[in-house]
Design a protein around this motif. Sequence first.
Motif, PDB file in Angstrom:
ATOM      1  N   ASN A 122      -9.021   4.743  -7.043  1.00  0.00           N
ATOM      2  CA  ASN A 122      -8.916   4.506  -8.482  1.00  0.00           C
ATOM      3  C   ASN A 122      -7.969   3.395  -8.898  1.00  0.00           C
ATOM      4  N   GLU A 123      -7.040   3.045  -8.046  1.00  0.00           N
ATOM      5  CA  GLU A 123      -6.066   2.046  -8.453  1.00  0.00           C
ATOM      6  C   GLU A 123      -5.933   0.985  -7.381  1.00  0.00           C
ATOM      7  N   ARG A 124      -5.585  -0.231  -7.826  1.00  0.00           N
ATOM      8  CA  ARG A 124      -5.303  -1.264  -6.831  1.00  0.00           C
ATOM      9  C   ARG A 124      -3.809  -1.271  -6.582  1.00  0.00           C
ATOM     10  N   LEU A 125      -3.432  -0.817  -5.422  1.00  0.00           N
ATOM     11  CA  LEU A 125      -2.007  -0.733  -5.109  1.00  0.00           C
ATOM     12  C   LEU A 125      -1.744  -1.429  -3.785  1.00  0.00           C
ATOM     13  N   SER A 126      -0.564  -2.000  -3.667  1.00  0.00           N
ATOM     14  CA  SER A 126      -0.171  -2.596  -2.389  1.00  0.00           C
ATOM     15  C   SER A 126       0.179  -1.482  -1.426  1.00  0.00           C
ATOM     16  N   ALA A 127       0.215  -1.835  -0.147  1.00  0.00           N
ATOM     17  CA  ALA A 127       0.519  -0.837   0.865  1.00  0.00           C
ATOM     18  C   ALA A 127       1.886  -0.224   0.624  1.00  0.00           C
ATOM     19  N   ALA A 128       2.845  -1.052   0.188  1.00  0.00           N
ATOM     20  CA  ALA A 128       4.193  -0.541  -0.024  1.00  0.00           C
ATOM     21  C   ALA A 128       4.203   0.464  -1.170  1.00  0.00           C
ATOM     22  N   GLU A 129       3.493   0.121  -2.248  1.00  0.00           N
ATOM     23  CA  GLU A 129       3.431   1.054  -3.382  1.00  0.00           C
ATOM     24  C   GLU A 129       2.794   2.366  -2.972  1.00  0.00           C
ATOM     25  N   LEU A 130       1.705   2.253  -2.196  1.00  0.00           N
ATOM     26  CA  LEU A 130       1.037   3.465  -1.725  1.00  0.00           C
ATOM     27  C   LEU A 130       2.013   4.345  -0.958  1.00  0.00           C
ATOM     28  N   ALA A 131       2.783   3.718  -0.064  1.00  0.00           N
ATOM     29  CA  ALA A 131       3.722   4.479   0.748  1.00  0.00           C
ATOM     30  C   ALA A 131       4.752   5.177  -0.136  1.00  0.00           C
ATOM     31  N   THR A 132       5.202   4.472  -1.172  1.00  0.00           N
ATOM     32  CA  THR A 132       6.179   5.075  -2.082  1.00  0.00           C
ATOM     33  C   THR A 132       5.586   6.291  -2.780  1.00  0.00           C
ATOM     34  N   ARG A 133       4.373   6.080  -3.302  1.00  0.00           N
ATOM     35  CA  ARG A 133       3.733   7.196  -4.014  1.00  0.00           C
ATOM     36  C   ARG A 133       3.510   8.370  -3.079  1.00  0.00           C
ATOM     37  N   LEU A 134       3.115   8.074  -1.839  1.00  0.00           N
ATOM     38  CA  LEU A 134       2.873   9.133  -0.862  1.00  0.00           C
ATOM     39  C   LEU A 134       4.157   9.926  -0.641  1.00  0.00           C
TER      40      LEU A 134
END
Lengths: 323, 326, 294, 306
Positions: A122-134
Motif C-alpha cells: 500500500n505504501e512506497r517506503l524505503s527499506a530503512a523506513e520499512l525496517a523502522t516500522r517493522l
Amino acid sequence: MTPLLEARGVVKHFPVRGSLFGGSQKVVRAVDDVSFVIEPGATLGLVGESGCGKTTTAKLVLLLERPTAGEIRFDGESLATLDAEGLRRYRHSVQAVFQDPYASLSPRMRVGSIITEPLVTNERLSAAELATRLRKVLDLVGLPARAGELFPHEFSGGQRQRIAIARALALSPRLIVLDEPVSALDVSIRAQILNLLKDLQRELGLAYLFIAHDLAAVAHMSHVIAVMYLGRVVETGVARTVAVHPRHPYTKALFAAALPAHPDDSRDDIVLVGDVPSPLDPPSGCRFHTRCPQVMMPRCSTDEPQLACVDARDVACHLYDRV
Amino acid sequence: MSETDAPLLAVEGLTTHYVSARGTRVTRAVEDVSFTLGDGETLGIVGESGSGKTTLALSLLRLLPPAARTIAGAIRFEGENLLTKSEAELRHIRGKRMAMILQDPMASLNPLFTIGDQVGEPLRVHEGVSRRGAWERARELLGAVRISAPDARVRNYPHELSGGMRQRIVGAIAISCGPRLLIADEPTTSLDVTIQAQYLSLLRELQRAQGLALIFITHNLGIVARMCDKVAVMYGGRIVESGPVRRIFGAPAHPYTRALIESIPKLGDSNGRLTAIDGQPPDPAALPGGCAFHPRCPARLERCAVDRPHDTAVGDEHRTACWLHG
Amino acid sequence: MNASRAAVLAFPGRLASFRREGWPMVPITILAVLALLAIFADVIAPHDPQVGLLGERFRPPAWQQGGSTAHLLGTDHVGRDVLSRLIFGARVSMVVGFTAVIFAGVVGTVLGILAGYLGGWVDQVIMRVTDAWLALPALTFAIFLAAIVGPSEMNIVIILGLVYWTRYARVVRGEVLSLKERDYVRLAIVAGCSKRTIMRRHILPNVVNSAIVLATLMLGVVIVTEAALSFLGVGVPPPKPAWGLMLADGKKGLMAGYWWLTVLPGVCIMLMVLSANLIGDWLRVKLDPQLRQL
Amino acid sequence: MKRFVIRRVGYALLSLVVLSATFFVFVRLTGDPSVLLVEPGASKADIDAIRADLGLDKPLLVQYAVFVKGLLRADFGRSFYYRTPVLELYLERLPNSLLLAVVAMAFSLAIGIPSGILAAVRVNGWWDRAGKIFALLGLSMPSFWVGLLLILFFSVYLGWLPSSGSGTPWHVLMPAFALGWYFAAAHMRLTRSSMLEVLGSEYIKLARLKGLPEALVIGKHAFKNALIPVLTLAGINLVLMINVAVVVETVFAWPGVGRLLFEGIAFRDFPVVQTTVILGGVMIIVVNLAVDLMYAVIDPRIRYER
C-alpha cells in the motif's frame, strides 16, 4: 459524530451451487438483515454459535464477500461504491486477525515480510523506513526485533498471534476485525493476548469488531454486544447490561450454558434441546422458536420478531412486544 | 483386599514416556502421577496442550500409541493392578468395567455399521448376548440417553443422525456394559456452547443413574467447576496441585493454578485487566529443570530452578508440589 | 512497558524442523552416475553405438564363453556394442525424462493454479479437459499422438508433456483450493494484494513442494512410458540407442537365449526408475507430510 | 441421490464430448488429416475422395459434426489392412483382452490386498519394509520387461510355459502375471495407506475401547472401510488393464485389443489406432461413472452428502 462503521440491513445469501449440473438452487441465509454500528475507538462484540453468521459478517466488513442487500458505510462512505482509490484507503484503515495462528501466517515467508506485506502493497517506503516500522510494531506487540528474521514455524501459538496482530497494526488502521482471536490458544496464553488487545486499543485509539463464541471473553472486551442466532441479531446493547441481565431467551440460554468461573456460581440450568437448525432451511417466524424454552405464543412460529428497545437494549422477541 | 475399603481407582507413581524412533529423544509425557478416585466420584484433570493429560488417560486404559511406554507405577482398578494384566485380560476390562469417551464423539462411530450393531457390540463381546438380545438392549440404551424413537434409530447409519444424537449414542456405547468408571477426554471441545451444555448435563444424568465414577479430562476450568468433585491440575507431565474443587477454586495453593483461575474473564466484571501468565507452555520434550513452571512463575524462589518441589499436603485431601508450601 | 508486552522472550527451538533424516545416498548415486554417463557418453563409450560389425553379431558378455573384452557386455543382432548403446541410451532417457517432466510440470502447475485460484469458467474449462484426458490411459493416448505426429525425440517430449500435465493440474488445483481458504490468503486480500501477487507470493511457493515431489515420481512414469513407446516402435526412432528400443531388438534373440540383450537394458530402466521413485518417496516425507499417504 | 446421479452422468457426457473434440483437434492439427486417414500408397484420386467425404474444405464445426455423427453410429471406418469394419475387429479381440485382464486382476488382488493389510497392521515392521520394496519394484519394472524375463526363465530355460500365443490356460499365465505385477504394487500401496488411515480413525479407537478382540477390530471395523477405495480402484484398473496391455500383448503375441493397436501402428492403419484409443477412453469414462454410482450404493454416506 459519524460512526466509524455502520451496517444497515445487511443480507448475505449464499447460493448452494449444484455445480454445472445443478438442479434446484438453495440458499444459505448466512446473514439476514443485520444492522450495527461501531464507534471510533470502541469494541463491538459479536457472539453466537457456529452457523449464526458472525464469521460471514466479518467477511462482509473485510470486503471478502459482497452483501446481497443492505449497506455498509465506513466514515459515512458506502463500501459498495468505492472507487479504486477509496478501496485502497479502506484496506488501509481496516485490518484483521483470525482464529488460527497456524493458518494465518504464510509458512514460506519470513515474519518480517509477513508483517510488512500490507505496507509494501500500500505504501512506497524505503527499506530503512520499512525496517523502522517493522521494529515499531514488533515492539508494540512485545516481540524482539530479531523475530522479523525468523519463519513462523519457529514460534508458538501465542507468539504467532502476536505476529498476526503486528501485521494488522502495520498500516496503522482504525478498525481491526478480530475473528475468534484467542479460541485456538492455550488457556494460559489467552489473557496475555486479551490484555495486549486492550492496551493497544487504549494507546492507539483502535476500534474492534470482536467475534467469539466465548461469552465471558466478549463481555470482557466489548463496549457493545450483539448476540446472533441463525443470521439475525436477537439482542444487542451495552455489554454490561446485556451480560448481567440478558433478556432474549437465547441470550439467557447462552449465558446459562457458559461455564462458571467458580463451582459456587449458581446459574439457572437452562439446557436447550436439539441442534441448531440448518441455515439452509431456517424455521419460520422467530428462528429460535424450535428450541426456545419459553415459547408460548402461536405467533412465535409465524411472525418474525423485530428488534425493539427493552430495558435499555434492543431485543427481538415477542415476549416483549408492547401491545 | 476387601472391595469396600479400597478406592475404585488408585494410581501410584504412573510414569509414561515417548521415545522417538531412533531412541534419541525421550518425552516425559506423564511423570510420577498419583491420585485416587472413589465410587461415583468425579475427578477433573486440567491441563494445557502438552501437559500430558491425554497420555495419562490412554495410560489408564493401556491403549498407548506404539512410541509410548508406561515405565513405572501402578494402576489399581477395583483392587487389581492393570499394569500386570495381559492384553486378553485388559480386553475384558475395557468397555465392560472401564469405558472412555473420545475427543471427537462425532467421528467415533463407524460409518458402515448401523447404530444398533455398534451400540450392542460390547454386550455381544463381553456378555455373550445374542444378536437379537443385543439389538433389544441397544434400543433400551438409546432410550436411556434420551433419543426419541429408538426403534427407528437402531436401524440408522451414523450419518443419518444429527450431531447431538451421535454424541448421545457414543454415551450409550460407553454405558452399555454398566462400567464402574468412565473416562471422558475433552468430549466437548469441538462443540457449540449450548450443545456442550446439553452433553454435560447428559453425562451428569448418566453418572447419577449408573453410579459411575467419572474422570473428566479438559483444558477448561469452567467444565471442572461445573462437573467435578475433585480436581488435579497438570503442568509439564506432573500433577502440580490436587484436591476438592471448592478448595482449589477458593484457595489455590500453586501459583499456576491461581494464575489459571484468575486469567479467565468473568461474566459481569468487565474492563478490569486480566491476570496473565507470562511466557509459553513448555515443550514437553524439553522441560525446564527444577519446577517446570518456574520460568513463568510470579512467585518463584531461587531453589525453584534447581530442585523439584515435593508433593506436600496443604489441607484436607489438598496437595500441591510447590516450594512455597514445602 | 507493561507485562503483556514483555511476555515473550524465550523462543522454543525450531518446533517444526525435524531431525535431519539421512539422505538416500544409493539412489542419488545411481542417478548421478547415470547422469555422468549421459553427459560424457561420447568420451566414455568404447564404440559407436549406432554402427555394428555383422561379423560380431550376438557376442555374449566378456565373462561368458565366446565373449571378448572388446565388448564387455556383448553385442546385439547387428553387432553393435551393448555397453556403448546402454551408455548412450542413458542420455536419451535422461533428456526425454527430464524435459518431459519439466514441461508437463510447468504447464500443469500453472494451469492448476489458475484453475484453482480463479475458479469460475477458467476452472471449468481447464478441469473438464483435465478430467477427459485423465480418463485416457496415458500409454494409449501417447500412442495415438505418436501415430499422428510420427516418431522423434522432440515429439516424444511434447507428447509426454501433453499426456502428463493433467496429473500436475489435478494435484495442484486440489491444493490451491485448500490454500485459497487459508487465513493468510484472506489476510493478503485484506492487505490489498492483487490476485497476481497472491498467486505468485502466497500460492505458488506453497504448491511448489508438491509439484516437485510429483515430478520425481513422474520421472519414473515418464521414463517407463518412453521405453514402452520406443519398444512399440513409436518412440525414439532407430538406430538411436534408446533402452526401450534395445529391448524390442533384444526380443529377437530371446528365444535363442541371448539373455544380455533383454536383461541389461531392463536393469538400466529399473535402476533409473527405482532411484527416481526412492528419491520421490524420500522427498515426499521430507517436504510434504500431508502427501505421505498419496 | 437423484441429483448426484444426474450430475455424475452429466460429467461423464461432458468428458466424452471433450474427448471426441480432443481427437478431432489433434488430427486436424497435423495439417492434412487425409494423409492419416487414407491408406498408405493410395492414389491422388483416393485422397480427393476422402477429402470430399470428410468435407475438409468445410468449416471446422461441420467437420466435427460429421466426425461425431460417425462415432454416434458406431461407424469407426474400415481397417486398411484387414479391409473389415474396425468395430468388428475390435469386438473380436475384446474377449481375449477381458480374459487376460481378469486373470491379471486376480493375481494383483491376491498379492496386493493381503500384503497391504499385513504391512499396515505391522507398520514399520519387517513385513512393512518387505512390502515397500515390493511396491517400489512393481512400479519400477516395466511390465513388458517382466514379460520378457518370464519368457526367458519359464520358456527358454525351463521350457515349462509357452512363450506366445493363446489357446490353453497355460498361455494366459505369464502375460497375466506380467500385467498384474504393476497393479499388484499399486493395490498393495493403496490397501496399506487406506488401512492405515482407517486404523488411525476415532472409530477404531472406540472399537478398541469397547474391548473388542484385535481380530474383530481389524477384520470387521477396519477391513470393510479400508477395502472400499481398493475395490473402487480395482474396478477402474480392470478396464485400464484392457487398455494398457498393449506392450504385454505384444511381447506374448496375445490376440487382444492391445495387439490390435500394435498392429495398427505397425501397418500404419490409422482407423484401427484411433478406434482402439477412443473406445478405451469411452470404456474408462463409463466405468468411472459406474464405480461412482456403485460407490453411492455401497457406502451409505455418499447418498446423503451430495
